[in-house]
Design a protein around this motif. Structure first.
Motif, PDB file in Angstrom:
ATOM      1  N   PRO A  90      75.943  33.304 -25.715  1.00  0.00           N
ATOM      2  CA  PRO A  90      74.609  33.146 -25.116  1.00  0.00           C
ATOM      3  C   PRO A  90      73.833  32.028 -25.798  1.00  0.00           C
ATOM      4  O   PRO A  90      74.177  31.584 -26.892  1.00  0.00           O
ATOM      5  CB  PRO A  90      73.953  34.508 -25.364  1.00  0.00           C
ATOM      6  N   GLY A  91      72.769  31.578 -25.142  1.00  0.00           N
ATOM      7  CA  GLY A  91      71.897  30.561 -25.706  1.00  0.00           C
ATOM      8  C   GLY A  91      71.941  29.250 -24.961  1.00  0.00           C
ATOM      9  O   GLY A  91      71.062  28.404 -25.136  1.00  0.00           O
ATOM     10  N   LEU A  92      72.957  29.053 -24.144  1.00  0.00           N
ATOM     11  CA  LEU A  92      73.071  27.838 -23.332  1.00  0.00           C
ATOM     12  C   LEU A  92      72.386  28.075 -21.982  1.00  0.00           C
ATOM     13  O   LEU A  92      72.106  29.222 -21.611  1.00  0.00           O
ATOM     14  CB  LEU A  92      74.542  27.473 -23.144  1.00  0.00           C
ATOM     15  N   PRO A  93      72.139  26.997 -21.214  1.00  0.00           N
ATOM     16  CA  PRO A  93      71.457  27.188 -19.929  1.00  0.00           C
ATOM     17  C   PRO A  93      72.374  27.748 -18.836  1.00  0.00           C
ATOM     18  O   PRO A  93      72.050  27.676 -17.663  1.00  0.00           O
ATOM     19  CB  PRO A  93      70.981  25.772 -19.572  1.00  0.00           C
ATOM     20  N   ARG A 128      71.106  22.262 -28.037  1.00  0.00           N
ATOM     21  CA  ARG A 128      71.915  23.408 -27.645  1.00  0.00           C
ATOM     22  C   ARG A 128      72.388  24.179 -28.870  1.00  0.00           C
ATOM     23  O   ARG A 128      72.542  25.402 -28.818  1.00  0.00           O
ATOM     24  CB  ARG A 128      73.112  22.938 -26.819  1.00  0.00           C
ATOM     25  N   GLY A 129      72.617  23.477 -29.977  1.00  0.00           N
ATOM     26  CA  GLY A 129      72.997  24.160 -31.213  1.00  0.00           C
ATOM     27  C   GLY A 129      71.905  25.083 -31.706  1.00  0.00           C
ATOM     28  O   GLY A 129      72.169  26.210 -32.153  1.00  0.00           O
ATOM     29  N   VAL A 130      70.654  24.632 -31.631  1.00  0.00           N
ATOM     30  CA  VAL A 130      69.520  25.490 -31.998  1.00  0.00           C
ATOM     31  C   VAL A 130      69.454  26.691 -31.051  1.00  0.00           C
ATOM     32  O   VAL A 130      69.262  27.834 -31.487  1.00  0.00           O
ATOM     33  CB  VAL A 130      68.198  24.695 -31.964  1.00  0.00           C
ATOM     34  N   ASP A 131      69.629  26.446 -29.760  1.00  0.00           N
ATOM     35  CA  ASP A 131      69.569  27.539 -28.780  1.00  0.00           C
ATOM     36  C   ASP A 131      70.625  28.603 -29.066  1.00  0.00           C
ATOM     37  O   ASP A 131      70.352  29.805 -29.000  1.00  0.00           O
ATOM     38  CB  ASP A 131      69.768  26.990 -27.368  1.00  0.00           C
ATOM     39  N   GLY A 161      64.547  13.585 -36.595  1.00  0.00           N
ATOM     40  CA  GLY A 161      63.417  13.846 -35.716  1.00  0.00           C
ATOM     41  C   GLY A 161      63.771  14.782 -34.578  1.00  0.00           C
ATOM     42  O   GLY A 161      62.969  15.645 -34.200  1.00  0.00           O
ATOM     43  N   ALA A 162      64.979  14.632 -34.018  1.00  0.00           N
ATOM     44  CA  ALA A 162      65.387  15.502 -32.915  1.00  0.00           C
ATOM     45  C   ALA A 162      65.457  16.953 -33.362  1.00  0.00           C
ATOM     46  O   ALA A 162      65.046  17.864 -32.632  1.00  0.00           O
ATOM     47  CB  ALA A 162      66.741  15.046 -32.369  1.00  0.00           C
ATOM     48  N   LEU A 195      62.823  22.215 -33.287  1.00  0.00           N
ATOM     49  CA  LEU A 195      62.477  23.438 -34.018  1.00  0.00           C
ATOM     50  C   LEU A 195      60.976  23.694 -34.004  1.00  0.00           C
ATOM     51  O   LEU A 195      60.544  24.848 -34.129  1.00  0.00           O
ATOM     52  CB  LEU A 195      62.981  23.340 -35.457  1.00  0.00           C
ATOM     53  N   ARG A 196      60.184  22.653 -33.865  1.00  0.00           N
ATOM     54  CA  ARG A 196      58.740  22.835 -33.740  1.00  0.00           C
ATOM     55  C   ARG A 196      58.416  23.687 -32.510  1.00  0.00           C
ATOM     56  O   ARG A 196      57.511  24.518 -32.530  1.00  0.00           O
ATOM     57  CB  ARG A 196      58.066  21.472 -33.634  1.00  0.00           C
ATOM     58  N   ARG A 197      59.178  23.477 -31.429  1.00  0.00           N
ATOM     59  CA  ARG A 197      58.954  24.234 -30.191  1.00  0.00           C
ATOM     60  C   ARG A 197      59.770  25.524 -30.136  1.00  0.00           C
ATOM     61  O   ARG A 197      59.396  26.461 -29.423  1.00  0.00           O
ATOM     62  CB  ARG A 197      59.291  23.360 -28.979  1.00  0.00           C
ATOM     63  N   HIS A 198      60.886  25.542 -30.872  1.00  0.00           N
ATOM     64  CA  HIS A 198      61.801  26.695 -30.847  1.00  0.00           C
ATOM     65  C   HIS A 198      62.163  27.058 -32.287  1.00  0.00           C
ATOM     66  O   HIS A 198      63.280  26.812 -32.735  1.00  0.00           O
ATOM     67  CB  HIS A 198      63.056  26.358 -30.035  1.00  0.00           C
TER      68      HIS A 198
END
Length: 376
Positions: A122-125, A208-211, A252-253, A258-261
């Protein structure tokens, strides 16, 4: 970006580099040709498609087959992916779409053929178990199936199986296995166009790795500049593979996503020279876009107790490593100073997001040469 006659995308004016096509655009072209042949008996070659921003490129077909097997009539068309001047691992890959008619009312069904992966985490769109054909390419294929059906009297109810020759082998050099996409490549693209050296695929993989890490309940992730820093972080924290983010040069990416998620804790680990760039305020750490600032290192050394002679030596050092070695010989902990400054820069980019950050600086052998305490 302008479009040349015949649907070919022209060189990018600001770089002189040739743009290319995403796997999603290639799969859409192959699907359009195959479904047209299924309804008319003829493959359009070249086949023209419309991209999300209105460009209308034409693709030559590399393979075509029209069959009537026992399970029903089907058509296959294939397109060679041209990534232009981008160093894309899928450049030259053969992208196939096999289209089979389904009963009225079924809609469009997607299947993963050989060389296209399946989502297993899970975690991908996309849901677990789905073929790794991303949402925008799916919509592009649906839109083109609808247009072909309207032109040639079809129902638009089809099964589309997308395959990539040697895709499973190519996927080993991508993030797919770490993201839980197994068995092959992802069919990607949001605009249909590959912009050379935009690195959009890498940045998308970071996101996607963060997700995936968040969906797996990971509370601690590590953003690493390369394989050596990954090994260091694993040795330090015993983090699982799905908590490791292949940051590369794109600090930066990582931080902006991570600022948003947010996740609870972030460790940034990388080479001393690269992380000195982050410490100095650079969010793109590539050597073509940022340089080690010896003056900045000299000022850090001064704050750390360096005398005037050492400060001058750091400012005139040939490399960041030489500056680090000079300070180490004098007992000035430049590595720690850089790690703390990099952590503070990361926190500034996070803008109060609930993420605790620590930074580890290493040398080329993977030895830790500086670290910060966690802060958030």
């Amino acid at each position: 970006m302008s479009e040349a006659p015949g649907g070919r995308v022209a060189q990018l004016k600001h770089t002189g580099l040739r743009s290319g096509w995403t796997t999603g655009a290639c799969a859409t072209a192959a699907t359009t040709a195959a479904y047209t042949a299924l309804l008319t008996g003829r493959f359009p070659d070249p086949v023209t498609i419309t991209l999300p921003k209105g460009q209308t490129p034409a693709f030559a077909l590399a393979r075509e087959e029209l069959e009537t097997p026992p399970e029903g009539r089907r058509a296959m068309a294939a397109v060679v992916k041209d990534a232009g001047d981008d160093p894309d691992v899928t450049h030259g890959a053969l992208v196939r779409a096999t289209v089979r008619a389904l009963p009225a009312g079924t809609g469009v069904v997607f299947r993963a053929g050989p060389g296209v992966g399946t989502v297993t985490r899970p975690g991908l769109p996309l849901a677990v178990g789905e073929p790794a054909i991303n949402p925008v390419p799916r919509q592009m294929m649906r839109d083109h199936v609808e247009r072909v059906a309207a032109l040639h009297g079809g129902s638009g109810d089809v099964e589309i199986t997308v395959s990539v020759d040697h895709g499973e082998e190519i996927a080993r050099s991508t993030w797919n296995p770490r993201l839980g996409i197994l068995g092959g490549l992802s069919i990607l693209g949001t605009t249909g166009i590959v912009v050379p050296y935009s690195c959009s695929a890498w940045i998308d993989s970071i996101r996607r790795g963060v997700d995936v890490a968040r969906a797996a309940g990971r509370r601690h992730v590590a953003a690493c500049t390369g394989s050596t820093s990954e090994r260091t972080v694993v040795a330090e924290y015993r983090l699982p593979e799905d908590a490791l983010l292949d940051m590369g040069d794109f600090a930066g990416a990582v931080l902006k996503y991570l600022r948003r998620h947010p996740v609870e804790r972030l460790t940034v680990c990388g080479g001393f020279a690269k992380l000195s760039k982050l410490a100095a305020g650079h969010l793109d750490l590539h050597s073509a876009r940022s340089q080690v600032d010896k003056g900045f290192l000299a000022e850090l050394a001064r704050r750390g107790g360096a005398d005037d002679t050492l400060v001058r030596e750091v400012a005139e050092a040939n490399t960041g490593l030489a500056a680090l070695q000079s300070c180490a010989a004098a007992g000035v902990l430049l590595g720690d100073l850089v790690a703390v400054a990099a952590r503070d820069e990361a926190l500034a980019v996070l803008r109060g997001a609930p993420v605790v950050v620590d930074v580890i600086c290493i040398d080329r052998a993977g030895t830790v040469v500086g670290r910060s305490a966690p802060a958030g």
